[in-house]
Motif scaffolding. Sequence first.
Motif, PDB file in Angstrom:
ATOM      1  N   THR A   1      43.125  29.891  35.561  1.00  0.00           N
ATOM      2  CA  THR A   1      43.476  30.620  36.749  1.00  0.00           C
ATOM      3  C   THR A   1      44.034  31.891  36.750  1.00  0.00           C
ATOM      4  O   THR A   1      43.732  32.818  37.271  1.00  0.00           O
ATOM      5  CB  THR A   1      44.365  29.617  37.729  1.00  0.00           C
ATOM      6  N   VAL A   2      44.917  32.182  35.589  1.00  0.00           N
ATOM      7  CA  VAL A   2      45.768  33.249  35.316  1.00  0.00           C
ATOM      8  C   VAL A   2      44.564  34.166  34.952  1.00  0.00           C
ATOM      9  O   VAL A   2      44.628  35.185  34.992  1.00  0.00           O
ATOM     10  CB  VAL A   2      46.645  32.706  34.358  1.00  0.00           C
ATOM     11  N   ASN A   3      43.763  33.525  33.808  1.00  0.00           N
ATOM     12  CA  ASN A   3      42.614  34.475  33.225  1.00  0.00           C
ATOM     13  C   ASN A   3      41.672  35.010  34.216  1.00  0.00           C
ATOM     14  O   ASN A   3      41.130  36.224  34.224  1.00  0.00           O
ATOM     15  CB  ASN A   3      42.048  33.709  32.130  1.00  0.00           C
ATOM     16  N   LYS A   4      41.298  34.228  35.397  1.00  0.00           N
ATOM     17  CA  LYS A   4      40.326  34.456  36.396  1.00  0.00           C
ATOM     18  C   LYS A   4      41.021  35.597  37.097  1.00  0.00           C
ATOM     19  O   LYS A   4      40.404  36.632  37.534  1.00  0.00           O
ATOM     20  CB  LYS A   4      40.096  33.444  37.125  1.00  0.00           C
ATOM     21  N   LEU A   5      42.407  35.391  37.559  1.00  0.00           N
ATOM     22  CA  LEU A   5      43.050  36.520  38.479  1.00  0.00           C
ATOM     23  C   LEU A   5      43.149  37.881  37.562  1.00  0.00           C
ATOM     24  O   LEU A   5      43.037  39.054  38.459  1.00  0.00           O
ATOM     25  CB  LEU A   5      44.380  36.128  38.883  1.00  0.00           C
ATOM     26  N   ARG A   6      43.647  37.816  36.501  1.00  0.00           N
ATOM     27  CA  ARG A   6      43.519  38.907  35.585  1.00  0.00           C
ATOM     28  C   ARG A   6      42.095  39.658  35.599  1.00  0.00           C
ATOM     29  O   ARG A   6      42.143  41.151  35.637  1.00  0.00           O
ATOM     30  CB  ARG A   6      44.016  38.719  34.181  1.00  0.00           C
ATOM     31  N   SER A   7      41.100  38.991  35.617  1.00  0.00           N
ATOM     32  CA  SER A   7      39.887  39.474  35.548  1.00  0.00           C
ATOM     33  C   SER A   7      39.439  40.220  36.505  1.00  0.00           C
ATOM     34  O   SER A   7      38.641  41.093  36.932  1.00  0.00           O
ATOM     35  CB  SER A   7      38.818  38.320  35.217  1.00  0.00           C
TER      36      SER A   7
ATOM     37  N   LYS B   1      41.456  42.141  38.564  1.00  0.00           N
ATOM     38  CA  LYS B   1      42.248  43.339  38.773  1.00  0.00           C
ATOM     39  C   LYS B   1      41.370  44.484  38.362  1.00  0.00           C
ATOM     40  O   LYS B   1      40.756  44.481  37.494  1.00  0.00           O
ATOM     41  CB  LYS B   1      43.517  43.350  38.055  1.00  0.00           C
TER      42      LYS B   1
ATOM     43  N   ARG C   1      50.921  45.425  41.893  1.00  0.00           N
ATOM     44  CA  ARG C   1      50.527  43.866  41.994  1.00  0.00           C
ATOM     45  C   ARG C   1      50.108  43.695  43.308  1.00  0.00           C
ATOM     46  O   ARG C   1      50.636  44.285  44.445  1.00  0.00           O
ATOM     47  CB  ARG C   1      52.055  43.324  41.812  1.00  0.00           C
TER      48      ARG C   1
ATOM     49  N   VAL D   1      52.100  31.144  37.621  1.00  0.00           N
ATOM     50  CA  VAL D   1      50.766  31.956  37.732  1.00  0.00           C
ATOM     51  C   VAL D   1      51.020  33.392  38.244  1.00  0.00           C
ATOM     52  O   VAL D   1      50.391  34.261  37.580  1.00  0.00           O
ATOM     53  CB  VAL D   1      49.933  31.232  38.902  1.00  0.00           C
TER      54      VAL D   1
ATOM     55  N   SER E   1      49.910  36.294  35.854  1.00  0.00           N
ATOM     56  CA  SER E   1      48.889  36.937  36.056  1.00  0.00           C
ATOM     57  C   SER E   1      49.247  38.391  36.656  1.00  0.00           C
ATOM     58  O   SER E   1      48.389  39.327  37.221  1.00  0.00           O
ATOM     59  CB  SER E   1      47.991  36.234  37.092  1.00  0.00           C
ATOM     60  N   SER E   2      50.607  38.817  37.143  1.00  0.00           N
ATOM     61  CA  SER E   2      51.168  39.756  37.549  1.00  0.00           C
ATOM     62  C   SER E   2      50.568  40.311  38.928  1.00  0.00           C
ATOM     63  O   SER E   2      50.027  41.308  39.204  1.00  0.00           O
ATOM     64  CB  SER E   2      50.706  41.026  36.439  1.00  0.00           C
TER      65      SER E   2
END
Length: 603
Positions: free
Chosen positions: A456-462, A464, A472, A495, A499-500
């Motif tokens: 979930t974190v990686n998807k949210l980072r992607s 941005k 933010r 999260v 994920s900032s």
Amino acid sequence: MNLGICSRSNDVVEPMIKPQWFVNCHTMAKAGLDAVRSKKIEIIPQQYEQDWYRWLENIRDWCVSRQLWWGHRVPAWYVTLEDEQLNDLGSNNDRWIVARNECDAMLEAQKKYPGKKFQLNQDPDVLDTWFSSGLFPLTVLGWPDDTADLRAFYPTSVLETGLDILFFWVARMVMMGMQLGGDVPFQKVYLHPMIRDAHGRKMSKSLGNVVDPLEVINGTTLEDLLKRLEEGNLDPNELSVAREGKKKDFPDGIAECGTDALRFALISYTSQSDKINLDIKRVVGYRQWCNKLWNAIRFAMGKLGDHYAPPATIVVSSMPPVCKWILSVLNKAIGKTVTSLEAYKFADATSAIYSWWQYQLCDVFIEAVKPYFFNDSQEFDSARAACRDALWVCLDNGLRLLHPFMPYVTEELWQRLPQPKDSCRKTSIMISEYPSVVKEWADDKLESEFGIILDTVNKLRSLKPPTDTNERRPAFALCRGEDIAATVQCYQSLVVSLSSVSSLKILAESDETPPDCSTAVVNKDLSVYLQLQGALNAEVELEKLRKKRDEIQKLQHALSQKMEASGYREKAPPSVQEEDMRKLTAFFEQLRVIGEAEKKLDA
């Protein structure tokens, strides 16, 4: 006709036929074959057993004499009787006497020629280098004398060498060890790959592509690399080619990498099997990783504090979930490393250690525990103490796990770590116990939950935009089921932190997704949205979804073909069929979610 020309004197090299000494190897070769077939000797990697069989099944007599100035002199003496003139040493094969030394040869000659006067002349030839080195396992232990070392340490356990001398050295040691020592010289043979340049070419002086390990460890300039070439004895044409090669491969010289980075790079390269195409940039990458380790330890030491004393035992049950998780994945990394080392799969061991340090400890755990240390609130005292303990356990075990691969940096860092008060501190990490699996740390359920959260974190980072450096934005998680909603709810703050994003709102399936959002599918039960508030580029988002749809369709098509293949229903175990059906259903569900997201963007 090709004439052999000496590269140094330009003379024609003329073959000269001379009598030579030979050893009949058929009996010894059969013993060597049987030793490998019976697994008395294990060759690692196993595929090189075929090379062993190919050599020894086609064995020939071994020419062991060499016309050189150095080496072990052939223990053979030629007998010249008093009434004869020594015209040609060895002209009569019957006159040779092979013995341990000249005294024994003299006694043998007196028996053979009783009452006659004679002169002994030792053959000036020396033994083949491989004959002398084939005695290595025996001679280093004092053979032929019956020494305590020979009785205690022969046969040895493991031989590590290059695959290119499997026959020339390894087979000779086995044959001579079994013939003269009475047993195999070692139980295992580990063959390491051969190091080539970054282009896969064999390193040779004529190409000028030889890399000196000291130049990688200490670093060097292009000027010094070119100067080293000129100090050799290369032909002018070869020197020109070599200079151009150096300028192309090392335009800025070689950066200082250090011993640990070079060692770790070479070990990680062993997954390439029979050759290592050594790219210095990869070694530089591991040097930078050493810096990352140093900074991680420095951060941790600052959070542990000057007066921190590690507890004798760790109570995992009372720790926050993130601490339980990092100990569980550490446990898995320890298990993977130990089993890989036992199986001589060194590249797998480096991969397990690197992944844990880089992607789990540094990227996740250290970032996740920062809020506990940046907030002095008393309500976090217990969690803060648990994080300190978990952090210390990770550093202590992680450094000991890494030590065989990076001995210098780990020793330096480990010496700075505090030790439990009542424990007997070892003087060096080198003699400390190697980490072992702790059953109480294992938590597969928690690892599964964290896997979803980190995805979930990686998807949210992607999601941005590249222009968003510090801004933010609000995020949303659409959960299709109570279980997944509960999991996201439990780790909501984690999260947000990793994920900032400014906030994370959990949506049920019946809730309306907010406008101006970019979308990503985590799995069939979870999708995430990032509100871009006017910065949304519908075409870019649609292209991302299209690529994701194509990727899933390819996986779905491959799995469908596998399941529809003849014999699948009869041969595949029920558990495999169930897992495949679950995957297929998940692919269809993800495609449905992507379709819905595309419709919203189109609207």
